[in-house]
Design a protein around this motif. Sequence first.
Motif, PDB file in Angstrom:
ATOM      1  N   ALA A 237       0.814  -1.214   0.000  1.00  0.00           N
ATOM      2  CA  ALA A 237       0.000   0.000   0.000  1.00  0.00           C
ATOM      3  C   ALA A 237       0.848   1.265   0.000  1.00  0.00           C
ATOM      4  CB  ALA A 237      -0.930   0.007   1.212  1.00  0.00           C
ATOM      5  N   HIS A 238       2.120   1.152   0.394  1.00  0.00           N
ATOM      6  CA  HIS A 238       2.962   2.343   0.530  1.00  0.00           C
ATOM      7  C   HIS A 238       4.184   2.321  -0.394  1.00  0.00           C
ATOM      8  CE1 HIS A 238       0.690   3.744   3.986  1.00  0.00           C
ATOM      9  NE2 HIS A 238       0.756   2.534   4.492  1.00  0.00           N
ATOM     10  N   CYS A 239       4.260   1.335  -1.271  1.00  0.00           N
ATOM     11  CA  CYS A 239       5.425   1.215  -2.162  1.00  0.00           C
ATOM     12  C   CYS A 239       4.956   1.040  -3.599  1.00  0.00           C
ATOM     13  CB  CYS A 239       6.267   0.007  -1.733  1.00  0.00           C
ATOM     14  SG  CYS A 239       7.683  -0.330  -2.813  1.00  0.00           S
ATOM     15  N   ASP A 240       5.704   1.603  -4.525  1.00  0.00           N
ATOM     16  CA  ASP A 240       5.414   1.455  -5.952  1.00  0.00           C
ATOM     17  C   ASP A 240       5.919   0.096  -6.418  1.00  0.00           C
ATOM     18  OD1 ASP A 240       4.929   1.705  -8.627  1.00  0.00           O
ATOM     19  OD2 ASP A 240       6.403   3.304  -8.969  1.00  0.00           O
ATOM     20  N   LEU A 241       5.224  -0.954  -5.990  1.00  0.00           N
ATOM     21  CA  LEU A 241       5.658  -2.315  -6.287  1.00  0.00           C
ATOM     22  C   LEU A 241       5.630  -2.596  -7.787  1.00  0.00           C
ATOM     23  CD1 LEU A 241       6.570  -4.669  -4.511  1.00  0.00           C
ATOM     24  CD2 LEU A 241       4.217  -5.520  -4.563  1.00  0.00           C
ATOM     25  N   ALA A 242       4.581  -2.099  -8.462  1.00  0.00           N
ATOM     26  CA  ALA A 242       4.468  -2.337  -9.905  1.00  0.00           C
ATOM     27  C   ALA A 242       5.640  -1.705 -10.647  1.00  0.00           C
ATOM     28  CB  ALA A 242       3.142  -1.787 -10.421  1.00  0.00           C
ATOM     29  N   GLY A 243       6.044  -0.506 -10.233  1.00  0.00           N
ATOM     30  CA  GLY A 243       7.168   0.155 -10.885  1.00  0.00           C
ATOM     31  C   GLY A 243       8.470  -0.589 -10.669  1.00  0.00           C
ATOM     32  N   LEU A 244       8.702  -1.087  -9.453  1.00  0.00           N
ATOM     33  CA  LEU A 244       9.915  -1.849  -9.189  1.00  0.00           C
ATOM     34  C   LEU A 244       9.964  -3.120 -10.035  1.00  0.00           C
ATOM     35  CD1 LEU A 244      10.197  -1.563  -5.283  1.00  0.00           C
ATOM     36  CD2 LEU A 244      11.484  -0.280  -7.008  1.00  0.00           C
ATOM     37  N   LEU A 245       8.826  -3.811 -10.145  1.00  0.00           N
ATOM     38  CA  LEU A 245       8.802  -5.040 -10.947  1.00  0.00           C
ATOM     39  C   LEU A 245       9.028  -4.748 -12.422  1.00  0.00           C
ATOM     40  CD1 LEU A 245       5.884  -7.006  -9.233  1.00  0.00           C
ATOM     41  CD2 LEU A 245       8.328  -7.516  -9.136  1.00  0.00           C
ATOM     42  N   ARG A 246       8.474  -3.648 -12.912  1.00  0.00           N
ATOM     43  CA  ARG A 246       8.745  -3.272 -14.315  1.00  0.00           C
ATOM     44  C   ARG A 246      10.229  -3.035 -14.531  1.00  0.00           C
ATOM     45  NH1 ARG A 246       4.071  -0.114 -13.793  1.00  0.00           N
ATOM     46  NH2 ARG A 246       5.343   1.762 -13.487  1.00  0.00           N
ATOM     47  N   ASP A 247      10.853  -2.328 -13.602  1.00  0.00           N
ATOM     48  CA  ASP A 247      12.282  -2.043 -13.739  1.00  0.00           C
ATOM     49  C   ASP A 247      13.121  -3.324 -13.689  1.00  0.00           C
ATOM     50  OD1 ASP A 247      11.611   0.603 -13.899  1.00  0.00           O
ATOM     51  OD2 ASP A 247      12.172   1.094 -11.825  1.00  0.00           O
ATOM     52  N   LEU A 248      12.621  -4.325 -12.948  1.00  0.00           N
ATOM     53  CA  LEU A 248      13.343  -5.595 -12.857  1.00  0.00           C
ATOM     54  C   LEU A 248      13.008  -6.550 -13.999  1.00  0.00           C
ATOM     55  CD1 LEU A 248      12.968  -6.276  -9.016  1.00  0.00           C
ATOM     56  CD2 LEU A 248      15.090  -5.722 -10.213  1.00  0.00           C
ATOM     57  N   GLY A 249      11.980  -6.206 -14.774  1.00  0.00           N
ATOM     58  CA  GLY A 249      11.565  -7.071 -15.877  1.00  0.00           C
ATOM     59  C   GLY A 249      10.820  -8.305 -15.423  1.00  0.00           C
ATOM     60  N   VAL A 250      10.079  -8.190 -14.321  1.00  0.00           N
ATOM     61  CA  VAL A 250       9.340  -9.326 -13.753  1.00  0.00           C
ATOM     62  C   VAL A 250       7.856  -9.015 -13.807  1.00  0.00           C
ATOM     63  CG1 VAL A 250       8.920 -10.682 -11.666  1.00  0.00           C
ATOM     64  CG2 VAL A 250      11.244  -9.944 -12.220  1.00  0.00           C
ATOM     65  N   SER A 251       7.084  -9.990 -14.240  1.00  0.00           N
ATOM     66  CA  SER A 251       5.629  -9.828 -14.244  1.00  0.00           C
ATOM     67  C   SER A 251       5.008 -10.863 -13.326  1.00  0.00           C
ATOM     68  CB  SER A 251       5.058  -9.965 -15.654  1.00  0.00           C
ATOM     69  OG  SER A 251       5.356 -11.244 -16.186  1.00  0.00           O
ATOM     70  N   PRO A 252       4.000 -10.488 -12.522  1.00  0.00           N
ATOM     71  CA  PRO A 252       3.342 -11.444 -11.628  1.00  0.00           C
ATOM     72  C   PRO A 252       2.638 -12.536 -12.426  1.00  0.00           C
ATOM     73  CG  PRO A 252       2.803  -9.176 -11.046  1.00  0.00           C
ATOM     74  CD  PRO A 252       3.481  -9.130 -12.377  1.00  0.00           C
ATOM     75  N   PRO A 253       2.424 -13.700 -11.819  1.00  0.00           N
ATOM     76  CA  PRO A 253       1.747 -14.798 -12.538  1.00  0.00           C
ATOM     77  C   PRO A 253       0.389 -14.403 -13.092  1.00  0.00           C
ATOM     78  CG  PRO A 253       2.719 -15.600 -10.514  1.00  0.00           C
ATOM     79  CD  PRO A 253       2.876 -14.113 -10.497  1.00  0.00           C
ATOM     80  N   ALA A 254      -0.354 -13.539 -12.381  1.00  0.00           N
ATOM     81  CA  ALA A 254      -1.682 -13.144 -12.845  1.00  0.00           C
ATOM     82  C   ALA A 254      -1.611 -12.436 -14.187  1.00  0.00           C
ATOM     83  CB  ALA A 254      -2.360 -12.257 -11.815  1.00  0.00           C
ATOM     84  N   ALA A 255      -0.446 -11.857 -14.499  1.00  0.00           N
ATOM     85  CA  ALA A 255      -0.277 -11.154 -15.768  1.00  0.00           C
ATOM     86  C   ALA A 255       0.251 -12.062 -16.865  1.00  0.00           C
ATOM     87  CB  ALA A 255       0.678  -9.975 -15.580  1.00  0.00           C
ATOM     88  N   ARG A 256       0.513 -13.340 -16.528  1.00  0.00           N
ATOM     89  CA  ARG A 256       1.038 -14.280 -17.506  1.00  0.00           C
ATOM     90  C   ARG A 256      -0.084 -15.182 -17.994  1.00  0.00           C
ATOM     91  NH1 ARG A 256       5.667 -16.573 -13.565  1.00  0.00           N
ATOM     92  NH2 ARG A 256       6.511 -14.589 -12.874  1.00  0.00           N
ATOM     93  N   PRO A 257      -0.179 -15.428 -19.266  1.00  0.00           N
ATOM     94  CA  PRO A 257      -1.232 -16.316 -19.780  1.00  0.00           C
ATOM     95  C   PRO A 257      -1.156 -17.691 -19.139  1.00  0.00           C
ATOM     96  CG  PRO A 257      -0.147 -15.154 -21.574  1.00  0.00           C
ATOM     97  CD  PRO A 257       0.663 -14.876 -20.342  1.00  0.00           C
TER      98      PRO A 257
END
Length: 506
Positions: A237-257
């Motif tokens: 709730a207090h961290c830009d987790l999505a931005g950090l994952l984009r910078d690392l090139g990692v996508s959560p399983p929910a975003a994977r087919p």
Amino acid sequence: MSVAFPPGLLVAGNASGAGKTVAALGLIRALRGLGLEVRAAKSGPDFIDTAFLAAASGAPAANLDGWMCSPGRTRQPRSLPRGLGRVARRLLAPQAGRAPDLWVVEGSMGLYDGAPGGGGSAAQLAALLNLPVLLVLDVRGMGQSAAALAEGFLRHAPRGGGPRFLGVLCARSGGDTHETLLRRALAPALREAGCRLAGFLPRAEAPRLASRHLGLVEARETLAGLDLDALGRWFAAHCDLAGLLRDLGVSPPAARPGAAPDTGGEAAGAASGILPFRRRRGPRIGIARDAAFSFCYADLPALLADLGAEPVFFSPLADAAPPRDCAGLYFPGGYPELHAEALAANASMLAALRALAARGVPIYGECGGYIYLMRELEADGRRHALAGLLPLACRLGDRAAALGYREATPEPGWLPDGAVPAPAALRVRGHEFHYARRTSAALPEGCAPLWRVRDGAGQARGPEGCRRGLTAGSWLHLYPEGSRAFWKAWLALARMAATKARPCHP
């Protein structure tokens, strides 16, 4: 074992107590909440944080250290040391059929703190492992001064090169006004460094982790009152987790087919705190492991297995005796002073140890394990009779007796001649951190020291430890991959003892 390193990051702080442990635990749990398989590690010699990291990640965590894994080196390694790579590969190997999506390493102390010259620092480790740094800044009582602090860390270029930065996370921030002030102040330095402002962890809501003289209170005592999933939601709730994952090139399983989020099941090995290893037929080495002896590096059993041994575990608190047919016994550190009464009351275990020592079974103890092998421990005004395999007594104080990195070579006469290189070639590295002191500086008759010790700066500290027959103990915690040659020699000692070919005694 050939395992490619997945994406990862190192969570570091501007100082000890900056909030990096809470940030690392929250980050790991938030990532798991997205269905990601996460592995965790701790920079430096810290046995307690790794237990928290294992609980948060659901898999065993390891200690990684660029200085301790390289005995005999006087300069910082520029490329990944072989021993450090072995530990990382063990940590990141698939477990229960799943390979990690990413890994999180928690730094120790401040980002650039370590041995003199920068060895062993979180910054050095990040550079060796090519991990970007998420820098946690404690911004309590700061406004524009936070920009100067951030700029200093982001621009600092130690000898050998500095790490690259993923972002800055402000810990213990105040309300909206404080965050607005910090955002404006930090913007120029972050823009110049090319990293993001990862968020603000407000001090009003931050969970607290209890501490003891050697660091945090152990995970087994604290986790019952700590809601890790709530911690993960608070962090997200207090961290830009999505931005950090984009910078690392990692996508959560929910975003994977075709991928589904993790259901929250814990890996079976997390509670053990031991990295998986291949079982081998070889000399059985009993490793004490319970609430009193929990400071065993996660990769030591795997290293012993690599060297041809069969590690087995037992509890000096609960068991009547060590496992049968052990060729040697190892007692790691821990908090024996908290369990001294129960340890002293387990008469069956103490009698079994005395019988094994009399038969010539090699027994080795480190720090808390060293205390257990002694005749007596005095703590909180009470005296407790322990194993008595070494004719020593110690007293627990309220101030640290020793703290720091150590390099050592074995004293002559301890390890078997001809089976191993000369003692000077058996350099080991580890650390020392204890509050107990021997009541007598001189060793009793019939005993001899184990190690000739230097500190992290190379300054001589003289002889250390005690041995009598094939029982030995020391205040040093040996880092497994920084002591591989020693463990090979100690296993040779165990094999010789098992065949009754005993080396010379003091």
